[in-house]
Structures are given as structure tokens and as C-alpha cells.
Scaffold this motif. Structure first.
Motif, PDB file in Angstrom:
ATOM      1  N   ILE A  51       0.846  -1.203   0.000  1.00 29.75           N
ATOM      2  CA  ILE A  51       0.000   0.000   0.000  1.00 29.75           C
ATOM      3  C   ILE A  51       0.878   1.248   0.000  1.00 29.75           C
ATOM      4  N   LEU A  52       1.910   1.260   0.840  1.00 28.02           N
ATOM      5  CA  LEU A  52       2.809   2.408   0.900  1.00 28.02           C
ATOM      6  C   LEU A  52       3.450   2.660  -0.457  1.00 28.02           C
ATOM      7  N   GLN A  53       3.882   1.559  -1.122  1.00 28.96           N
ATOM      8  CA  GLN A  53       4.531   1.697  -2.430  1.00 28.96           C
ATOM      9  C   GLN A  53       3.553   2.270  -3.454  1.00 28.96           C
ATOM     10  N   SER A  54       2.326   1.762  -3.479  1.00 25.64           N
ATOM     11  CA  SER A  54       1.394   2.216  -4.521  1.00 25.64           C
ATOM     12  C   SER A  54       0.963   3.665  -4.273  1.00 25.64           C
ATOM     13  N   VAL A  55       0.767   4.051  -3.020  1.00 24.02           N
ATOM     14  CA  VAL A  55       0.422   5.452  -2.737  1.00 24.02           C
ATOM     15  C   VAL A  55       1.598   6.353  -3.124  1.00 24.02           C
ATOM     16  N   SER A  56       2.815   5.952  -2.755  1.00 27.47           N
ATOM     17  CA  SER A  56       4.003   6.749  -3.089  1.00 27.47           C
ATOM     18  C   SER A  56       4.133   6.911  -4.601  1.00 27.47           C
ATOM     19  N   ASP A  57       3.901   5.813  -5.323  1.00 32.64           N
ATOM     20  CA  ASP A  57       4.023   5.841  -6.791  1.00 32.64           C
ATOM     21  C   ASP A  57       3.073   6.859  -7.415  1.00 32.64           C
ATOM     22  N   ARG A  58       1.878   6.991  -6.851  1.00 37.88           N
ATOM     23  CA  ARG A  58       0.890   7.910  -7.436  1.00 37.88           C
ATOM     24  C   ARG A  58       1.364   9.361  -7.410  1.00 37.88           C
ATOM     25  N   TYR A  59       2.266   9.668  -6.473  1.00 38.72           N
ATOM     26  CA  TYR A  59       2.758  11.052  -6.367  1.00 38.72           C
ATOM     27  C   TYR A  59       4.232  11.162  -6.774  1.00 38.72           C
ATOM     28  N   GLY A  60       4.807  10.065  -7.263  1.00 40.99           N
ATOM     29  CA  GLY A  60       6.218  10.073  -7.651  1.00 40.99           C
ATOM     30  C   GLY A  60       7.144  10.281  -6.458  1.00 40.99           C
ATOM     31  N   LEU A  61       6.737   9.778  -5.279  1.00 38.14           N
ATOM     32  CA  LEU A  61       7.534   9.964  -4.063  1.00 38.14           C
ATOM     33  C   LEU A  61       8.280   8.680  -3.702  1.00 38.14           C
ATOM     34  N   ALA A  62       9.401   8.853  -3.016  1.00 42.19           N
ATOM     35  CA  ALA A  62      10.107   7.697  -2.468  1.00 42.19           C
ATOM     36  C   ALA A  62       9.384   7.278  -1.184  1.00 42.19           C
ATOM     37  N   PRO A  63       9.075   5.977  -1.045  1.00 42.49           N
ATOM     38  CA  PRO A  63       8.317   5.529   0.128  1.00 42.49           C
ATOM     39  C   PRO A  63       9.032   5.789   1.462  1.00 42.49           C
ATOM     40  N   ARG A  64      10.345   5.647   1.469  1.00 44.57           N
ATOM     41  CA  ARG A  64      11.062   5.709   2.760  1.00 44.57           C
ATOM     42  C   ARG A  64      10.933   7.070   3.443  1.00 44.57           C
ATOM     43  N   PRO A  65      11.271   8.177   2.764  1.00 40.71           N
ATOM     44  CA  PRO A  65      11.119   9.471   3.453  1.00 40.71           C
ATOM     45  C   PRO A  65       9.664   9.830   3.744  1.00 40.71           C
ATOM     46  N   LEU A  66       8.745   9.422   2.860  1.00 35.45           N
ATOM     47  CA  LEU A  66       7.325   9.686   3.134  1.00 35.45           C
ATOM     48  C   LEU A  66       6.913   8.969   4.421  1.00 35.45           C
ATOM     49  N   TRP A  67       7.331   7.705   4.524  1.00 36.52           N
ATOM     50  CA  TRP A  67       6.927   6.921   5.688  1.00 36.52           C
ATOM     51  C   TRP A  67       7.575   7.448   6.965  1.00 36.52           C
ATOM     52  N   TYR A  68       8.850   7.858   6.865  1.00 39.63           N
ATOM     53  CA  TYR A  68       9.517   8.400   8.049  1.00 39.63           C
ATOM     54  C   TYR A  68       8.767   9.636   8.552  1.00 39.63           C
ATOM     55  N   ARG A  69       8.386  10.500   7.628  1.00 35.82           N
ATOM     56  CA  ARG A  69       7.677  11.716   8.041  1.00 35.82           C
ATOM     57  C   ARG A  69       6.289  11.383   8.594  1.00 35.82           C
ATOM     58  N   ARG A  70       5.640  10.422   7.981  1.00 33.55           N
ATOM     59  CA  ARG A  70       4.323   9.981   8.470  1.00 33.55           C
ATOM     60  C   ARG A  70       4.444   9.461   9.910  1.00 33.55           C
ATOM     61  N   ASP A  71       5.443   8.619  10.132  1.00 27.47           N
ATOM     62  CA  ASP A  71       5.606   8.034  11.461  1.00 27.47           C
ATOM     63  C   ASP A  71       6.038   9.087  12.486  1.00 27.47           C
ATOM     64  N   MET A  72       6.963   9.962  12.096  1.00 29.32           N
ATOM     65  CA  MET A  72       7.440  10.969  13.049  1.00 29.32           C
ATOM     66  C   MET A  72       6.318  11.937  13.420  1.00 29.32           C
ATOM     67  N   ARG A  73       5.573  12.391  12.403  1.00 21.95           N
ATOM     68  CA  ARG A  73       4.454  13.302  12.699  1.00 21.95           C
ATOM     69  C   ARG A  73       3.390  12.599  13.543  1.00 21.95           C
ATOM     70  N   SER A  74       3.122  11.348  13.231  1.00 23.76           N
ATOM     71  CA  SER A  74       2.129  10.589  13.977  1.00 23.76           C
ATOM     72  C   SER A  74       2.585  10.410  15.431  1.00 23.76           C
ATOM     73  N   SER A  75       3.885  10.186  15.611  1.00 26.31           N
ATOM     74  CA  SER A  75       4.416  10.029  16.959  1.00 26.31           C
ATOM     75  C   SER A  75       4.308  11.347  17.741  1.00 26.31           C
ATOM     76  N   LEU A  76       4.674  12.432  17.092  1.00 33.09           N
ATOM     77  CA  LEU A  76       4.643  13.735  17.779  1.00 33.09           C
ATOM     78  C   LEU A  76       3.215  14.129  18.177  1.00 33.09           C
ATOM     79  N   VAL A  77       2.253  13.901  17.277  1.00 26.64           N
ATOM     80  CA  VAL A  77       0.874  14.286  17.638  1.00 26.64           C
ATOM     81  C   VAL A  77       0.305  13.371  18.719  1.00 26.64           C
TER      82      VAL A  77
END
Ligand SMILES: [Mg+2]
Length: 221
Positions: free
Chosen positions: A55-81
Motif C-alpha cells: 500500500i505504501l509503495q502504490s500510494v508513493s508511486d501515485r505522487y512520484g515519491l520515495a516511500p522511505r522518506p514519506l513513511w519516516y515523516r508519516r511516522d514521526m508526525r504521527s508520533s509527535l501528535v
């Protein structure tokens, strides 16, 4: 043989669930960090719960993003909130947590939340001393394949506790599946947010409150 250790899930078992709107904000923020100002709400939803590497790969692909940095930011923001939610008293300890005082066995935690988040929750609620071992996920895409229902972290916790016949307590089907994959008995706790949940895999026990747990642990299995 009685149970010689108890491993518990955190969210929905020890502490209340994180409000979904908080998670939506965290995921939207992660997209924005990656230069996507207005992600499709469906893609935001996809990265909240039940995320798999695919799922992470297919969502990332739709926006031309690398999954790793997207996921790191998702997890870090989720942790902070989530940390903020705990501090604000909105992610609270369930009142029946005190039932753990009556369990005369080593305890552990295995959560699919970020390890950083679980550590912050334990510190804020001052309950870290209850647990001999604690596992959350690393903030990297590889952890998505290791989280429950995979028994990876549960196996590690059981090893740390030196347990031969542990019990795993969770509030999700993935918890029951992880216990089964690890070859251990499971307890499904049916709190209010799981009133309608139907499990495809039956747990060994079902309870409504942690107050029922000490009897199960101490009785002969
Ligand atoms: Mg849970």
C-alpha cells in the motif's frame, strides 16, 4: 501449566485509541513535507491504519515519491501528535490498568505503534516499570512487514521474557493472529470501540476488562 508471562498490546488495551482526526492531520502533514500540498483524502486514509509495504509503495508511486522518506515523516508526525494527545490527557490510561498489579508474572508490550510513541506513553503515564520488555515499530517501511499479524516482535518479547507459555492480550484480529503465529494463547479484550468487531480467528479467551485477566493468568491452562 499456568501462564508464565503476559504480553500486551498498547493501543485500545492499555491506553485509549488515538483520535482518527489527529492521525489524518499527521498523514496530511507528511505529504506536505514531501511537497504534496493537497493529497487525495483516500490516499491519506490508506496511510492511517493497516498499512502494508505494498500500500505504501502504490500510494508513493501515485505522487512520484520515495516511500522511505514519506513513511519516516508519516511516522514521526504521527508520533509527535500522539505524544501531544497523551500530554493533553486525550490518550489516557484505561482505569482497569490497575488490574495488572494483581498479576504475579513478568509483563511485556508489543505494539504496532512507533517504538518512540510507546516509550513516550510509558513515560508520560509513569508505567514503564511495569514492563520488562517493550516493542514498538521502527520508523521505516520494513517494519510494516514485521508488525502484527506477523509474530516478529512478539517472538522477540517472548524471548526477552524467557517465557515458555505466555499469554498475549490484544484488541484486534491482528493480535489474535500474531499470537497464533507465535504459537501462544491469546486474549481478545472487547472494549466499547470493538463492540461490533467480528473475529475470523477465535481467541483463546475473550474479556471485557483487564480486571478479568489475573484469574486467567493464574489459573491452570
Ligand atoms: Mg490495539
Amino acid at each position: 501449566m499456568t501462564y508464565d508471562a503476559v504480553v500486551l498490546d498498547n493501543d485500545g488495551v492499555l491506553t485509549t485509541m488515538t483520535d482518527r482526526s489527529v492521525m489524518v492531520r499527521a498523514v496530511r502533514g507528511a505529504f506536505q513535507d514531501m511537497g504534496v500540498a493537497d493529497p487525495d483524502p483516500e490516499d491519506v486514509e490508506q496511510l492511517i491504519y493497516g498499512v502494508t509495504p505494498e500500500i505504501l509503495q502504490s500510494v508513493s508511486d501515485r505522487y512520484g515519491l520515495a516511500p522511505r522518506p514519506l513513511w519516516y515523516r508519516r511516522d514521526m508526525r504521527s508520533s509527535l501528535v500522539q505524544e501531544r494527545e497523551v500530554r493533553a490527557g486525550r490518550k489516557a490510561l484505561y482505569r482497569d490498568f490497575e488490574a495488572l498489579d494483581a498479576i504475579d508474572r513478568p509483563l511485556g508490550i508489543v505494539s504496532s505503534n512507533q517504538h518512540r510513541t510507546v516509550a513516550a506513553i510509558l513515560e508520560q503515564h509513569d508505567i514503564g516499570h511495569y514492563f520488562e520488555t517493550v516493542y514498538g515499530r521502527e520508523m521505516e517501511p520494513e517494519s510494516l512487514a514485521r508488525k502484527k499479524p506477523d509474530p516478529h516482535y512478539l517472538d522477540l518479547a517472548i524471548g526477552d521474557l524467557g517465557a515458555e507459555n505466555p499469554l498475549f492480550v490484544g484488541d484486534s484480529e491482528s493480535d489474535v493472529q500474531a499470537a497464533r503465529a507465535a504459537g501462544v494463547d491469546s486474549v481478545f479484550i472487547r472494549r466499547d470501540h470493538r463492540a461490533e468487531t467480528e473475529l475470523a480467528v477465535p481467541p483463546t479467551y475473550e474479556i471485557e476488562s483487564l480486571a478479568e485477566l489475573p484469574d486467567i493468568v493464574h489459573r491452570s491452562a
